[in-house]
Design an enzyme around this catalytic site. Structure first.
Site, mmCIF file in Angstrom:
data_model
loop_
_atom_site.group_PDB
_atom_site.id
_atom_site.type_symbol
_atom_site.label_atom_id
_atom_site.label_comp_id
_atom_site.label_asym_id
_atom_site.label_seq_id
_atom_site.Cartn_x
_atom_site.Cartn_y
_atom_site.Cartn_z
ATOM 1 N N SER A 1 -14.290 2.109 -11.658
ATOM 2 C CA SER A 1 -15.031 3.279 -11.210
ATOM 3 C C SER A 1 -16.523 3.069 -11.420
ATOM 4 O O SER A 1 -16.938 2.461 -12.406
ATOM 5 C CB SER A 1 -14.575 4.524 -11.964
ATOM 6 N N SER A 2 -17.302 3.611 -10.490
ATOM 7 C CA SER A 2 -18.757 3.562 -10.623
ATOM 8 C C SER A 2 -19.282 4.708 -11.483
ATOM 9 O O SER A 2 -20.458 4.725 -11.833
ATOM 10 C CB SER A 2 -19.406 3.619 -9.243
ATOM 11 N N ASN B 1 -8.228 -0.031 -12.355
ATOM 12 C CA ASN B 1 -7.294 0.339 -11.290
ATOM 13 C C ASN B 1 -6.375 -0.823 -10.904
ATOM 14 O O ASN B 1 -6.730 -1.993 -11.102
ATOM 15 C CB ASN B 1 -8.076 0.795 -10.057
ATOM 16 N N SER C 1 -4.337 -13.349 30.588
ATOM 17 C CA SER C 1 -3.598 -14.611 30.562
ATOM 18 C C SER C 1 -4.179 -15.594 29.558
ATOM 19 O O SER C 1 -3.544 -16.601 29.238
ATOM 20 C CB SER C 1 -3.630 -15.266 31.943
ATOM 21 N N THR D 1 15.621 7.736 -9.414
ATOM 22 C CA THR D 1 15.988 8.038 -8.029
ATOM 23 C C THR D 1 15.331 9.364 -7.681
ATOM 24 O O THR D 1 15.257 10.266 -8.520
ATOM 25 C CB THR D 1 17.512 8.134 -7.857
ATOM 26 N N HIS D 2 14.827 9.478 -6.447
ATOM 27 C CA HIS D 2 14.057 10.665 -6.038
ATOM 28 C C HIS D 2 12.822 10.855 -6.935
ATOM 29 O O HIS D 2 12.337 11.982 -7.107
ATOM 30 C CB HIS D 2 14.917 11.939 -6.086
#
Length: 461
Positions: A313-314, A321, A99, A182-183
């Site tokens: 990236s390391s 990214n 409650s 499309t698709h």
């Protein structure tokens, strides 16, 4: 150093409370009983509790039920709670009594303590701060009030900003044609403007859905007290609290017509959460489209270049990214998960009370806050600044055999299909193959296959 304690008591007896704590015995019992997650109730919820206690003291004073000096002391203390001055004194875990009674008493005890510090008036947490109230109407009201405030002050402005940025970018790129898909396969051309306007339309539709749900969220259960009958509250109390909250917040709120419904169910929260989930689905579609359009830079689609915000990236030097769309997708996944929790919690309206109120508050408010934050980031750090790679787009358009669709009314579907297949197989522009396979001239083919004209629809003659 040894921590100092003081002795507090409630109806169950005495216990030790940290000497510097503003809370009392009932809050301390909850702290002792629920060492579960370490997650306290959200700040917007605590803000709403403070606003409700302020409005309740105002209403009870105006109804002649509460001494003016006590009322003012409660109001002043409640404002401090609403403003976030004493958040450290709201330590109770989200996973508590269903409650939310512990959080309501936490507010009552902190406010009475602050009020008595300011003026020793004997303000009691139950008799005065909680006058005319029950946890059973205060906590649902706090959920709904905090949801209205976060939606109006944070979520909706952020979504409106995202829509504006999308429309501005659409206008900027209104004449840049690209390959439609499309698709995930090549299809007829569209413009960047059309694609961005589509995203803006999705956002606008979600704004309308959220606004519609908020109409019902603004109907507050305050005044129903324990089960909806309004026992121990003045008949005008609920309406006066809603009026005071409207004046205080600037958002139109009103007393619910049926307080039994508002206390026994959380249908309004489930509905609003459903609209937040739909918004999350839309934002994930937009974010994923951006990720795919940005993919590459050499082996992907590479239609756009998102702003470079950090090394990606390391181990791989030079990698960048699409971090904002990725973060947005994670937000959307969280919101969809939160909706599942709220849906299950909404089913726990057992007889006259829902008994999963705190977890509804946590998930509903988190969904609105992170959707708002992600929308602004997506607008400002991804969409506003992305660059179109026109050479890549032009080369893809020129080699897109699906452009032959525009020739259907002239050469027919069968010849069109054969022409497209040949263009695929030979890696040649559709115009060159059509010159060999049809009687159309180069000039006619240039006109019929103009990608920008094809984005306008209709029959090309």
């Amino acid at each position: 150093m040894t921590k100092q304690y003081r002795t507090e008591s409630d109806s169950m007896g005495e216990l030790q409370v940290p000497a510097d704590a503003l809370w009392g015995a009932q809050t301390q019992r909850a702290v002792n009983n629920f060492p579960i997650s370490g997650i306290p109730m959200p700040r917007p919820f605590i803000r709403a509790l403070g606003l409700i206690k302020e409005a309740a003291a105002t209403a009870n004073r105006d109804l002649g039920l509460l001494d003016a000096d006590k009322a003012q002391a409660i109001i002043d203390a409640a404002v401090r709670v609403a403003d976030g001055e004493v958040d450290a004194h709201f330590p109770i875990d989200v996973f508590q009594t269903g409650s939310g009674t512990s959080s309501n008493m936490n507010a009552n005890e902190v406010i009475s303590h602050l009020a008595n510090q300011a003026a020793d008036l004997g303000v009691h947490p139950n008799d005065h701060v909680n006058m005319g109230q029950s946890s059973n109407d205060v906590i649902p009201t706090a959920i709904q009030l905090s949801a209205v405030l976060v939606a109006r002050e944070q979520l909706l402005p952020s979504l409106e900003h995202l829509s504006t940025v999308l429309k501005d970018k659409a206008e900027e790129l209104s004449d840049v044609a690209k390959t439609g898909r499309t698709h995930l396969m090549d299809a007829m051309p569209v413009t960047f403007g059309q694609e961005l306007e589509t995203w803006a339309a999705q956002v606008d539709s979600n704004i309308k859905r959220i606004r519609s749900a908020l109409k019902r969220v603004r109907r507050l259960p305050q005044g129903g007290t324990a089960v909806g009958t309004g026992i121990n509250a003045h008949p005008e109390f609920g309406a006066r609290v809603a009026a005071a909250l409207t004046e205080r917040t600037g958002h139109k709120l009103r007393s619910a017509d049926n307080k039994f419904e508002s206390i026994s169910s959380q249908d309004v929260s489930v509905e609003l959460s459903g609209q937040l989930k739909t918004t999350a689905v839309s934002l994930m579609k937009i974010a994923n489209d951006l990720r795919l359009m940005n993919s590459g830079p050499l082996a992907g689609i590479g239609e756009i270049e998102l702003p470079a915000l950090q090394p990606g990236s390391s181990i791989m030097p030079g990698k960048v990214n699409p971090v904002i769309p990725e973060a947005t997708c994670m937000v959307c996944a969280q919101v969809i998960g939160n909706d599942s929790t709220i849906t299950v919690a909404g089913q726990s309206g057992l007889f006259q009370l829902n008994v999963m109120l705190p977890v509804i508050a946590l998930n509903l408010l988190q969904s609105m806050e992170i959707l708002g934050n992600a929308s602004r980031l997506l607008a400002d750090s991804a969409i506003a600044g992305f660059q179109v790679k026109e050479d890549t787009i032009r080369q893809a358009l020129e080699r897109n055999p699906i452009l032959v669709t525009a020739l259907n009314p002239v050469i027919g579907y069968e010849l069109g299909a054969a022409t497209a297949k040949q263009a695929y197989k030979e890696g040649r522009p559709i115009k060159d193959v059509a010159l060999d396979n049809t009687e159309l001239s180069a000039e006619e083919l240039d006109r019929l296959l103009d990608p920008l004209e094809l984005t306008k629809g209709g029959i090309k003659e």
